[in-house]
Design a protein around this motif. Structure first.
Motif, PDB file in Angstrom:
ATOM      1  N   ALA A  30       0.841  -1.199   0.000  1.00  0.00           N
ATOM      2  CA  ALA A  30       0.000   0.000   0.000  1.00  0.00           C
ATOM      3  C   ALA A  30       0.879   1.253   0.000  1.00  0.00           C
ATOM      4  N   PHE A  31       1.922   1.227   0.820  1.00  0.00           N
ATOM      5  CA  PHE A  31       2.815   2.386   0.881  1.00  0.00           C
ATOM      6  C   PHE A  31       3.755   2.424  -0.322  1.00  0.00           C
ATOM      7  N   PHE A  32       4.044   1.272  -0.904  1.00  0.00           N
ATOM      8  CA  PHE A  32       4.773   1.248  -2.165  1.00  0.00           C
ATOM      9  C   PHE A  32       3.960   2.018  -3.219  1.00  0.00           C
ATOM     10  N   GLY A  33       2.651   1.739  -3.273  1.00  0.00           N
ATOM     11  CA  GLY A  33       1.794   2.436  -4.223  1.00  0.00           C
ATOM     12  C   GLY A  33       1.771   3.932  -3.967  1.00  0.00           C
ATOM     13  N   GLN A  34       1.714   4.323  -2.687  1.00  0.00           N
ATOM     14  CA  GLN A  34       1.709   5.747  -2.380  1.00  0.00           C
ATOM     15  C   GLN A  34       3.016   6.409  -2.840  1.00  0.00           C
ATOM     16  N   GLY A  35       4.140   5.768  -2.531  1.00  0.00           N
ATOM     17  CA  GLY A  35       5.421   6.332  -2.930  1.00  0.00           C
ATOM     18  C   GLY A  35       5.549   6.457  -4.438  1.00  0.00           C
ATOM     19  N   TYR A  36       5.118   5.422  -5.149  1.00  0.00           N
ATOM     20  CA  TYR A  36       5.190   5.443  -6.610  1.00  0.00           C
ATOM     21  C   TYR A  36       4.343   6.577  -7.171  1.00  0.00           C
ATOM     22  N   LEU A  37       3.109   6.728  -6.671  1.00  0.00           N
ATOM     23  CA  LEU A  37       2.199   7.726  -7.212  1.00  0.00           C
ATOM     24  C   LEU A  37       2.631   9.148  -6.853  1.00  0.00           C
ATOM     25  N   VAL A  38       3.185   9.325  -5.667  1.00  0.00           N
ATOM     26  CA  VAL A  38       3.714  10.645  -5.313  1.00  0.00           C
ATOM     27  C   VAL A  38       4.856  11.016  -6.251  1.00  0.00           C
ATOM     28  N   LEU A  43       7.379  14.403  -8.671  1.00  0.00           N
ATOM     29  CA  LEU A  43       8.781  13.991  -8.591  1.00  0.00           C
ATOM     30  C   LEU A  43       9.720  15.171  -8.389  1.00  0.00           C
ATOM     31  N   PHE A  44       9.568  16.226  -9.189  1.00  0.00           N
ATOM     32  CA  PHE A  44      10.502  17.345  -9.066  1.00  0.00           C
ATOM     33  C   PHE A  44      10.385  18.001  -7.698  1.00  0.00           C
ATOM     34  N   GLN A  45       9.176  18.173  -7.212  1.00  0.00           N
ATOM     35  CA  GLN A  45       8.971  18.728  -5.870  1.00  0.00           C
ATOM     36  C   GLN A  45       9.659  17.868  -4.817  1.00  0.00           C
ATOM     37  N   ASN A  46       9.415  16.555  -4.891  1.00  0.00           N
ATOM     38  CA  ASN A  46      10.051  15.633  -3.941  1.00  0.00           C
ATOM     39  C   ASN A  46      11.560  15.706  -4.022  1.00  0.00           C
ATOM     40  N   ASP A  47      12.059  15.758  -5.251  1.00  0.00           N
ATOM     41  CA  ASP A  47      13.497  15.713  -5.460  1.00  0.00           C
ATOM     42  C   ASP A  47      14.174  16.954  -4.903  1.00  0.00           C
ATOM     43  N   MET A  48      13.565  18.122  -5.091  1.00  0.00           N
ATOM     44  CA  MET A  48      14.159  19.353  -4.572  1.00  0.00           C
ATOM     45  C   MET A  48      14.204  19.343  -3.050  1.00  0.00           C
ATOM     46  N   GLU A  49      13.122  18.889  -2.437  1.00  0.00           N
ATOM     47  CA  GLU A  49      13.116  18.840  -0.972  1.00  0.00           C
ATOM     48  C   GLU A  49      14.076  17.778  -0.460  1.00  0.00           C
TER      49      GLU A  49
END
Length: 553
Positions: A30-38, A43-49
């Motif tokens: 379930a959390f794998f799915g959340q991580g993939y979809l986020v 992706l760029f937002q996550n990557d910058m942070e």
């Protein structure tokens, strides 16, 4: 369906509003799915942070971010991370591992098909970072707390006005302040914040314009930026069920701070919004209860001012003894480092076919401009448009307070900025492959009539293109360079070993024996650059020809 390294198939349903349902056979998936979809959506937002928290901004954006990276890394947790992870409840750790695996699965998918990467990556020339579950423990950030409040309180105490702090940041529940006898509050200043001072660290990008009130009104609201939450009893709701209302008071104009998802797995049924890059749901509801999150201003940090040992700043006084600081050595990768590497291998020859020479010239242009802006007093800038090269090098070799409170660091930062700016300019001129750079391609000589601005004169006396050249303004091959156009416009006078002109020759003609005039014809020559050498080239003619030279030669 997601068929990546999840432990079983995962079903994802996305409705017309973009709300995602993730249905999995385990918490991990379930959390794998959340991580993939986020990662798919943000992706760029996550990557910058992620880069900011890991202290890896400089490798993407250059030396301007070294201070921020250093600060971030100084706050990393340096204990036994594996022991910390092992202390977590097993199901919580599985959720975290599943989330990280999902983020990495999306990154791997994009690595196989870079065309799907968000546009920012191609523009910036970077790739997303992979994640490790340890990153969720190690990164703690420097933006926490209210350390600057401690500075203000010390300064108020020094003026005998500590009671007035209640007007700006009242403590609830109220309590009185106690100032330690050994603390000299009059000596406390913003400088004691060190790397905690946001003013000393750059933000990831230029300030983002947010929808906000005018600055004066925003100042009034500084400490009203908390969140709110309240509940409505079943007896007061139309449905007869309790209601939780939660207003997080988040800014408008930056990356969206929430990502909505519905997670369904054995023992889990929760829907709501989570922070991109953070596993789970922050605000939402399960099948039987709702939960929210509020922010408010509290006194949650203390500032410790340490006394270091005179002559041995690696020791500090604590509990009656001098104790050594723990020292951690780390290496920060910096964009622009290829510039330093190229110059480090260079033999310092300003040759026409040299890539390093082109880079050096661009770096020196940037360095001279930055140095002038930083060291020339404001009142003199209109009268001092440039700085003397030897004086600049002398000051940079032994920087002083004219460069700021930390002259060495300011000097190093200035050089770092020049390396990045010089590299970027060289790329603009010569293209992305430094193996193809050649200084002579842009260092060219053009000889023209002094009145060439007159069209008739220009037509009668065509410009002479002297070709590629080595050298620069500080070598025997001195010649100016137009950085905007990438070509040379300063003219050169002919020269040779004899200090006088032969009878009958014109100004600027070469006096070498091979070109002296004969009875049949007269010849003149021009100075043709060729690296560090010059050659005399004869121009034969049935009539006398001359080459115009500028007044300054």
């Amino acid at each position: 369906m997601l068929g990546f390294p999840a432990r079983a198939p995962i079903e994802v349903i996305e409705d017309e509003l973009g709300i995602l349902d993730v249905r999995a056979a385990s918490l991990h998936d379930a959390f794998f799915g959340q991580g993939y979809l986020v990662a798919r959506d943000r992706l760029f937002q996550n990557d910058m942070e992620h880069r900011r928290d890991r202290g890896r901004m400089a490798e993407a954006f250059g030396p301007r971010f070294v201070a921020a990276d250093r600060a971030a890394r100084l706050f990393h947790y340096r204990g036994d991370i594996d022991a910390e992870l092992a202390a977590l409840p097993p199901d919580v750790l599985e959720c975290a591992r599943g989330y990280v695996a999902g983020v990495n699965a999306r990154i791997d998918e994009l690595a196989a098909d870079p065309a799907q990467l968000p546009l920012e990556y191609g523009i910036l020339g970077i790739v997303p970072l992979h994640w490790d579950v340890r990153d969720l423990v190690q990164g703690r950030g420097t933006g926490m707390g209210d350390t600057d409040d401690e500075i203000r309180r010390a300064q108020l105490a020094a003026r005998g006005l500590l009671y007035a702090d209640q007007l700006i940041a009242p403590l609830r529940p109220a309590r009185s302040f106690t100032v330690p006898d050994v603390l000299d509050v009059a000596s406390v200043s913003e400088a004691d914040l060190g790397l905690l001072d946001p003013a000393t660290r750059p933000t990831p990008f230029d300030v983002v314009q947010e929808a906000m009130l005018d600055p004066e009104q925003r100042g009034i609201d500084r400490f009203a930026l908390g969140s709110n939450a309240w509940t409505i009893a079943p007896s007061r709701s139309a449905t007869g069920r309790p209601i939780l209302t939660n207003g997080p008071h988040l800014g408008i104009g930056r990356f969206s701070p929430r990502h909505m998802v519905h997670l369904i797995a054995p023992g889990l049924d929760v829907i709501g919004a989570g922070g991109p890059g953070q596993p789970g749901i922050i605000q939402g509801h399960a099948d039987r209860f709702a939960f929210g999150r509020t922010n408010f201003h509290i006194d949650q940090t203390d500032l410790f001012i340490l006394r270091t040992k005179e002559g041995d700043p690696d020791r500090y006084w604590h509990k009656g003894a001098w104790k050594p600081f723990e020292i951690f050595e780390d290496e920060i990768a910096v964009k622009g480092a290829p510039a330093a590497a190229l110059l480090r291998r260079w033999d310092c020859g300003i040759e026409a076919d040299s890539a390093a020479a082109l880079l050096f010239e661009m770096v020196m242009l940037a360095l001279s401009s930055d140095f002038r802006d930083g060291i020339v007093p404001e009142g003199a800038k209109d009268l001092i448009p440039s700085v003397n090269l030897s004086e600049m090098l002398r000051i940079l070799a032994a920087p002083d307070r004219r460069l700021g409170d930390d002259p060495m660091a300011a000097r190093d930062a200035m050089i770092d900025r020049a390396l990045v700016a010089g590299w970027n300019r060289a790329v603009v001129l010569g293209g992305p492959d430094p193996k193809r750079w050649k200084w002579g391609d842009f260092h060219r000589v053009t000889i023209a009539h002094p009145l060439a601005s007159n069209p008739a004169i220009a037509a009668a006396f065509p410009r002479i293109e002297g070709g590629r050249s080595g050298g620069d303004g500080t070598t025997p091959m001195a010649r100016g360079f137009n950085a905007r156009r990438g070509s040379m416009y300063r003219m050169a006078r002919a020269s040779c070993s004899s200090p006088t002109s032969a009878p009958g020759t014109t100004a600027g003609s070469c006096c070498c024996p091979a070109s002296r005039p004969t009875r049949a014809r007269r010849a003149t020559a021009t100075f043709i650059p060729n690296g560090s050498r010059a050659t005399c080239s004869r121009f034969g003619s049935a009539r006398r020809r001359s080459i115009a030279t500028p007044p300054n030669g």
